[in-house]
Design an enzyme around this catalytic site. Sequence first.
Site, mmCIF file in Angstrom:
data_model
loop_
_atom_site.group_PDB
_atom_site.id
_atom_site.type_symbol
_atom_site.label_atom_id
_atom_site.label_comp_id
_atom_site.label_asym_id
_atom_site.label_seq_id
_atom_site.Cartn_x
_atom_site.Cartn_y
_atom_site.Cartn_z
ATOM 1 N N GLY A 189 4.312 25.686 5.010
ATOM 2 C CA GLY A 189 3.946 25.217 3.682
ATOM 3 C C GLY A 189 2.446 25.219 3.510
ATOM 4 N N GLY A 190 1.967 26.033 2.569
ATOM 5 C CA GLY A 190 0.528 26.167 2.351
ATOM 6 C C GLY A 190 0.044 25.452 1.117
ATOM 7 N N GLY A 227 0.806 -1.220 0.000
ATOM 8 C CA GLY A 227 0.000 0.000 0.000
ATOM 9 C C GLY A 227 0.831 1.258 0.000
ATOM 10 N N HIS A 237 -32.867 15.152 -10.750
ATOM 11 C CA HIS A 237 -33.185 16.291 -9.891
ATOM 12 C C HIS A 237 -33.836 15.780 -8.603
ATOM 13 C CE1 HIS A 237 -34.523 20.297 -8.690
ATOM 14 N NE2 HIS A 237 -35.726 19.761 -8.448
ATOM 15 N N LYS A 287 -7.476 11.222 4.914
ATOM 16 C CA LYS A 287 -8.900 11.406 4.621
ATOM 17 C C LYS A 287 -9.765 10.866 5.750
ATOM 18 C CE LYS A 287 -7.298 13.235 1.052
ATOM 19 N NZ LYS A 287 -5.894 13.070 1.461
ATOM 20 N N TYR A 309 -1.324 21.641 -0.687
ATOM 21 C CA TYR A 309 -2.525 20.880 -0.344
ATOM 22 C C TYR A 309 -2.354 20.049 0.924
ATOM 23 C CZ TYR A 309 -0.593 16.533 -2.334
ATOM 24 O OH TYR A 309 0.172 15.413 -2.584
#
Length: 469
Positions: free
Chosen positions: A182-183, A44, A445, A56, A185
């Site tokens: 550090g800005g 992995g 919708h 995440k 992601y």
Amino acid sequence: MVVGEFTEEVDVLVVGAGPGGYVAAIRAAQLGKNVTIVDKAELGGVCLNRGCIPSKALISAAHHYEAAKEETFPGIATTASLDFAKVQEWKQTVVDKMTGGVKTLMKGNKITVMEGEVFFTGANEARVVTEYEGKKIHFQDCILATGSRPIELRALPFSKRVISSTEALSLPEVPERLVVVGGGYIGIELGQTYAKFGSKVTIVEGLDSILSVFDAQLTRLVTRNLKKYNVDIHTGALAQSVQEDENSVTLTFKVKDEEKTVTADYVLVTVGRRPNTDEIGLDAAGVKLGEKGLIEVDSQCRTSNPHIYAIGDIVPGAALAHKASYEGKVAAEAIAGKASTVDYRCIPAVVFSDPEIATVGVSEDEAKKQYGEVSVGRFPYAANGRATALNATDGYVKLIAEKESGLLVGAQVIGVEASNLIAELGLAIEMSATLEDVALTIHAHPTLGELVMEAAEVGLGSPIHIVAK
């Protein structure tokens, strides 16, 4: 201790078992190759164990904690308490489930898995060193997928309280104060996550804006939400040094000519990643390195050694897990004699910030340079029924098309579920769809997917649910 050394013949040797390597191994095995995959740590790779998946999981937990704590939905009153140790335990179960799945896939595809370090000793030969033995492997072809590691700044060496994203994902407690250097992601995702958990977060970014690779319009909402959580953002700021004691660390940085300091429990350094191409004997294998330690490859991921392929973070381009997986399939298919080649036109990029940012194809400025006149359709979440019902009306969908043909060449989404909405737009660009094709596709919708259809109608000059300019 090495007690013996044997030579093994394999069709394909895959070095690295991350999302590039294990996918390449599976595809090569599907195509009839005898495959051995080697990783010095675990199946992995960084993504599943110390990157994409655990981050995440924490982001999801922080979102739920925020929703419970702040009563963000009208009429719903809640109370919340945080047991961060249990959150970390749950995160690890997510990681274990995903890596266990990869192990099952290796077994199901009859792929030999080895844990050890690989050193090339020739153009078609490598030595795998494990704790107990050394083994020589003679391969017909090899796929390099060794990934990358966090960059360590000379002025901010990693220590107990100066940490990388790896340590940030496994902190035993929510820090009272956290400085993020550090800005990009990674810094924004982790900084915003800990801010939601209750940390006082300070972001120090050397460039003029955070998430600088994205359009300023996209990052404006993220900046606003960061300030909502009392996050201090310093741009145009250069980190100078740190002073550390047992319980805290102080960062000194400069903004223009003014020197500033900030004290925190940890300083998290997220200034990029370095390719793992050193110390594996690439010279002996005849593999040439390009700039910044990256390996130059052709359209089939083939290196200067025609029997060695390279994919993922060690080749030029964005360091994205899905890019590595894609390249792994191409390399395996090329080894099997197929005509597969890479096409990066539709590689999406996602930031799991709040709100999420997702892009695919080219930006509006890039489209103007390439195509001249362009048509742009932008539709706000605030005019979408499903977004309004979700009480999540911040954001928009933006489509960019070549003016004369209407061919869709780029898309940007910022808002809830942007990471999922971008898939349809990637498919549209891949299939050479036009704005008319997207507008004529009937969307259910009420759904967020209607945002895409409505943005296409704006681009055509015939919007329904906003007034045409």
